[in-house]
Scaffold this active site. Structure first.
Site, PDB file in Angstrom:
ATOM      1  N   ASN A 199     -27.299  -3.341  10.967  1.00  0.00           N
ATOM      2  CA  ASN A 199     -28.086  -3.330   9.552  1.00  0.00           C
ATOM      3  C   ASN A 199     -27.431  -4.445   9.012  1.00  0.00           C
ATOM      4  O   ASN A 199     -27.779  -4.222   7.727  1.00  0.00           O
ATOM      5  CB  ASN A 199     -27.243  -1.739   9.227  1.00  0.00           C
ATOM      6  CG  ASN A 199     -25.370  -1.815  10.015  1.00  0.00           C
ATOM      7  OD1 ASN A 199     -24.595  -2.014  10.392  1.00  0.00           O
ATOM      8  ND2 ASN A 199     -25.117  -1.305   7.948  1.00  0.00           N
ATOM      9  N   ASN A 211      14.154   6.693  -1.821  1.00  0.00           N
ATOM     10  CA  ASN A 211      14.759   5.328  -1.932  1.00  0.00           C
ATOM     11  C   ASN A 211      14.703   4.687  -1.209  1.00  0.00           C
ATOM     12  O   ASN A 211      14.646   2.973  -0.854  1.00  0.00           O
ATOM     13  CB  ASN A 211      16.542   5.469  -2.102  1.00  0.00           C
ATOM     14  CG  ASN A 211      16.331   6.200  -3.080  1.00  0.00           C
ATOM     15  OD1 ASN A 211      16.183   5.678  -4.697  1.00  0.00           O
ATOM     16  ND2 ASN A 211      17.295   7.571  -2.944  1.00  0.00           N
ATOM     17  N   SER A 223     -31.230   6.092  24.739  1.00  0.00           N
ATOM     18  CA  SER A 223     -30.183   5.975  24.553  1.00  0.00           C
ATOM     19  C   SER A 223     -30.610   4.367  24.788  1.00  0.00           C
ATOM     20  O   SER A 223     -31.407   3.714  25.395  1.00  0.00           O
ATOM     21  CB  SER A 223     -30.249   6.965  25.770  1.00  0.00           C
ATOM     22  OG  SER A 223     -29.196   7.928  26.112  1.00  0.00           O
ATOM     23  N   ARG A 243     -16.643   7.136   8.609  1.00  0.00           N
ATOM     24  CA  ARG A 243     -16.418   6.851   7.434  1.00  0.00           C
ATOM     25  C   ARG A 243     -16.923   6.835   5.762  1.00  0.00           C
ATOM     26  O   ARG A 243     -18.257   7.627   5.975  1.00  0.00           O
ATOM     27  CB  ARG A 243     -17.086   5.328   7.785  1.00  0.00           C
ATOM     28  CG  ARG A 243     -16.364   4.694   8.734  1.00  0.00           C
ATOM     29  CD  ARG A 243     -16.392   3.196   9.163  1.00  0.00           C
ATOM     30  NE  ARG A 243     -16.363   2.489   8.849  1.00  0.00           N
ATOM     31  CZ  ARG A 243     -16.952   1.258   8.380  1.00  0.00           C
ATOM     32  NH1 ARG A 243     -18.028   0.573   9.522  1.00  0.00           N
ATOM     33  NH2 ARG A 243     -16.726  -0.056   7.677  1.00  0.00           N
ATOM     34  N   ASN A 284      22.544  18.262  -9.463  1.00  0.00           N
ATOM     35  CA  ASN A 284      21.927  17.705 -10.932  1.00  0.00           C
ATOM     36  C   ASN A 284      20.508  16.656  -9.886  1.00  0.00           C
ATOM     37  O   ASN A 284      21.002  16.165  -9.184  1.00  0.00           O
ATOM     38  CB  ASN A 284      22.323  16.867 -11.753  1.00  0.00           C
ATOM     39  CG  ASN A 284      22.071  16.018 -12.674  1.00  0.00           C
ATOM     40  OD1 ASN A 284      20.494  16.433 -13.140  1.00  0.00           O
ATOM     41  ND2 ASN A 284      21.769  14.391 -13.038  1.00  0.00           N
ATOM     42  N   GLY A 311      20.636   2.026 -17.683  1.00  0.00           N
ATOM     43  CA  GLY A 311      20.558   3.294 -17.316  1.00  0.00           C
ATOM     44  C   GLY A 311      19.454   4.200 -18.114  1.00  0.00           C
ATOM     45  O   GLY A 311      18.530   3.770 -18.770  1.00  0.00           O
ATOM     46  N   ARG A 321      15.067  -0.816  -1.582  1.00  0.00           N
ATOM     47  CA  ARG A 321      15.697  -0.688  -0.001  1.00  0.00           C
ATOM     48  C   ARG A 321      14.719  -0.056   0.507  1.00  0.00           C
ATOM     49  O   ARG A 321      14.710   0.157   1.768  1.00  0.00           O
ATOM     50  CB  ARG A 321      16.137   0.896  -0.456  1.00  0.00           C
ATOM     51  CG  ARG A 321      18.122   0.406  -0.454  1.00  0.00           C
ATOM     52  CD  ARG A 321      19.077   1.788  -0.882  1.00  0.00           C
ATOM     53  NE  ARG A 321      18.875   2.118  -2.273  1.00  0.00           N
ATOM     54  CZ  ARG A 321      19.118   3.099  -2.475  1.00  0.00           C
ATOM     55  NH1 ARG A 321      20.026   4.040  -1.724  1.00  0.00           N
ATOM     56  NH2 ARG A 321      19.081   3.713  -3.620  1.00  0.00           N
ATOM     57  N   ASN A 346     -32.386  13.095  17.495  1.00  0.00           N
ATOM     58  CA  ASN A 346     -31.644  13.735  18.523  1.00  0.00           C
ATOM     59  C   ASN A 346     -31.479  12.229  18.346  1.00  0.00           C
ATOM     60  O   ASN A 346     -32.423  11.385  18.931  1.00  0.00           O
ATOM     61  CB  ASN A 346     -32.415  13.892  19.549  1.00  0.00           C
ATOM     62  CG  ASN A 346     -31.152  13.861  20.698  1.00  0.00           C
ATOM     63  OD1 ASN A 346     -30.299  15.317  20.747  1.00  0.00           O
ATOM     64  ND2 ASN A 346     -31.261  13.244  21.698  1.00  0.00           N
TER      65      ASN A 346
END
Length: 452
Positions: free
Chosen positions: A372, A230, A391, A319, A173, A83, A18, A363
């Site tokens: 890399n 299930n 930057s 990561r 049960n 069973g 299922r 910084n």
């Protein structure tokens, strides 16, 4: 009871059709861990020092997975599915070693509470031969009822066999049992298969034990703890319950979750007191966060270590191998992988740092990347203490930026930079008066010509 030896026999041979999956059902994950591994952890927490996994479908996959979450467990293959008692007897070799207690569990009940198993074991220590774990579902329809008399369990009655009065019983049960090791094989071997399906049912040992004058009792677990999986809808339900429990636990331990229902933990997430987690944060496996950190909204973190008073996000991705030291900052739309960010270093926005070390107080400007990977191998970038990277810079590894080094904005740096040096790695700007107007007119004329 701590001196009593205990074996957990975990039934994990079901095909799980299922689930509509090629993966064995019990290897589907809750909080980043296979559901059967949650069962193993609960058994261990209840004092089971040995595990026997009864497997069938996907046996090779099961063995490979078990080597990670239960490396000392023995595996036994149930060749034919005849069973639950037949499945338990597949582990006869393990059971015969003479454990005081034998826990029989199912690999698809990942929310089982270790306390429920401990209570069942305590009843064995008091002299019971069989302890059946029951629960009270919102509706008992479809479940086997636990029939008790004078404080003893005398039968487990399947609903189709219940009288109208027995159908009113809400105590059902859960399938899990604790069996005294000295009686286990005798009871299991006495189970017959004279039923419509010709199978050997574990539940039959209740009446067998009672007929032999042995004590059989029932204990109770919560409905959530006994929840079996299930299909994928039930898998999602179990995930939700697990997450709700973990969020509650985190908040009680001193973690602030602004919108708890939007934060997702993994089974091994460690998070310190006074940490604040904003909405829509996902923690993958292997995350450790010290006290006082702040994790802003929409961050994705896995395999990372975050030290005291760090600031992460919003929209950050850490990561595996990301290691943020005290008061480090990784801001919005930044990604860090296999890199150490030392004390007080700042990576504020739109940046990728991989296979690197960023020195204390450094910084890193917006748009910076460590180059890399050359398509075949990874290379390391070392950025010294107090370095300033302007930057939109590209640092082509392998390379090092010395302490106090200064990288001009827009640079492509291909050679190492000494301490306190200033480095430019860009073409000189050239300005041509009037050329912009001329270029626009030429482009406009060409565009107009295409429309004719």
């Amino acid at each position: 009871m701590s001196q009593r030896s205990c074996l957990s026999v975990i039934l994990a041979a079901g095909e799980g059709t299922r689930m509509k999956s090629a993966l064995p059902k019990v290897l589907h994950q809750i909080a980043g861990l296979p559901m059967v591994a949650h069962v193993v952890k609960a058994a261990e927490a209840a004092g089971a020092s040995s595990q026997a996994l009864v497997i069938g479908h996907g046996a090779d996959d099961m063995r490979k997975a078990a080597a990670k979450f239960a490396p000392k467990a023995e595996t036994f293959v149930q060749e034919k599915r005849l069973g639950t008692a037949h499945a338990v007897l597949a582990a006869r070799e393990a059971i015969s070693k003479g454990y005081d207690d034998v826990l029989v569990m199912f690999g698809d009940t990942p929310l089982i509470d270790a306390d429920a198993l401990t209570v069942a074991r305590s009843r064995l220590a008091e002299g019971a031969a069989v302890v059946v774990i029951g629960f009270r579902p919102p509706s008992p329809t479809g479940y086997g009822r636990l029939i008790e008399k004078d404080g003893r369990l005398i039968a487990i009655r399947e609903e189709k066999d219940c009288s109208e009065e027995e159908k009113k019983i809400g105590f059902c049960n859960a399938g899990m049992m604790a069996v005294a090791g000295g009686h286990a094989l005798m009871l299991l071997d006495a189970v017959g298969n004279k039923n419509a399906k010709g199978e050997y049912y574990l539940t039959d040992i209740v009446e067998i034990a009672t007929a032999q004058g042995l004590d059989v009792v029932a204990t109770e677990a919560s409905f959530e703890s006994a929840l079996g999986i299930n299909n994928r809808a039930e898998l999602a339900q179990a995930e939700g319950i697990w997450q709700q429990r973990r969020r509650h636990e985190a908040m009680l331990s001193g973690v602030t979750l602004i919108a708890p229902e939007t934060v997702y933990f993994s089974h091994d997430t460690e998070i310190g007191a006074d940490t604040i987690v904003e909405p829509n944060v996902w923690f993958g496996t292997g995350v450790k966060i010290a006290d006082g950190a702040k994790i802003h909204a929409f961050s994705h973190i896995e395999g990372a270590t975050i030290a005291t008073n760090c600031d992460v996000g919003p929209f950050a991705r850490l990561r595996p191998g990301a290691d943020l030291r005290n008061k480090a900052k990784v801001g919005n739309f930044c990604e860090v992988k296999q890199a150490v960010v030392e004390d007080g270093a700042k990576i504020n926005h739109l940046t990728y740092i991989g296979n690197a070390r960023v020195g204390a107080g450094a910084n890193i400007g917006a748009g910076t990347i460590t180059c890399n990977y050359d398509g075949y191998s990874k290379f390391f970038t070392e950025i010294g203490e107090r370095a300033f990277v302007g930057s939109n810079s590209s640092l082509v590894a392998p390379i090092s930026i010395g302490k106090g080094g200064y990288i001009a904005s827009g640079s492509v740096i291909t050679e190492s930079v000494p301490d306190d040096a200033l480095a430019f790695g860009r073409a000189r700007q050239k300005t041509i008066p009037g050329k912009g107007k001329e270029l626009r007119e030429r482009l406009a004329s060409a565009a107009a010509a295409k429309k004719k």
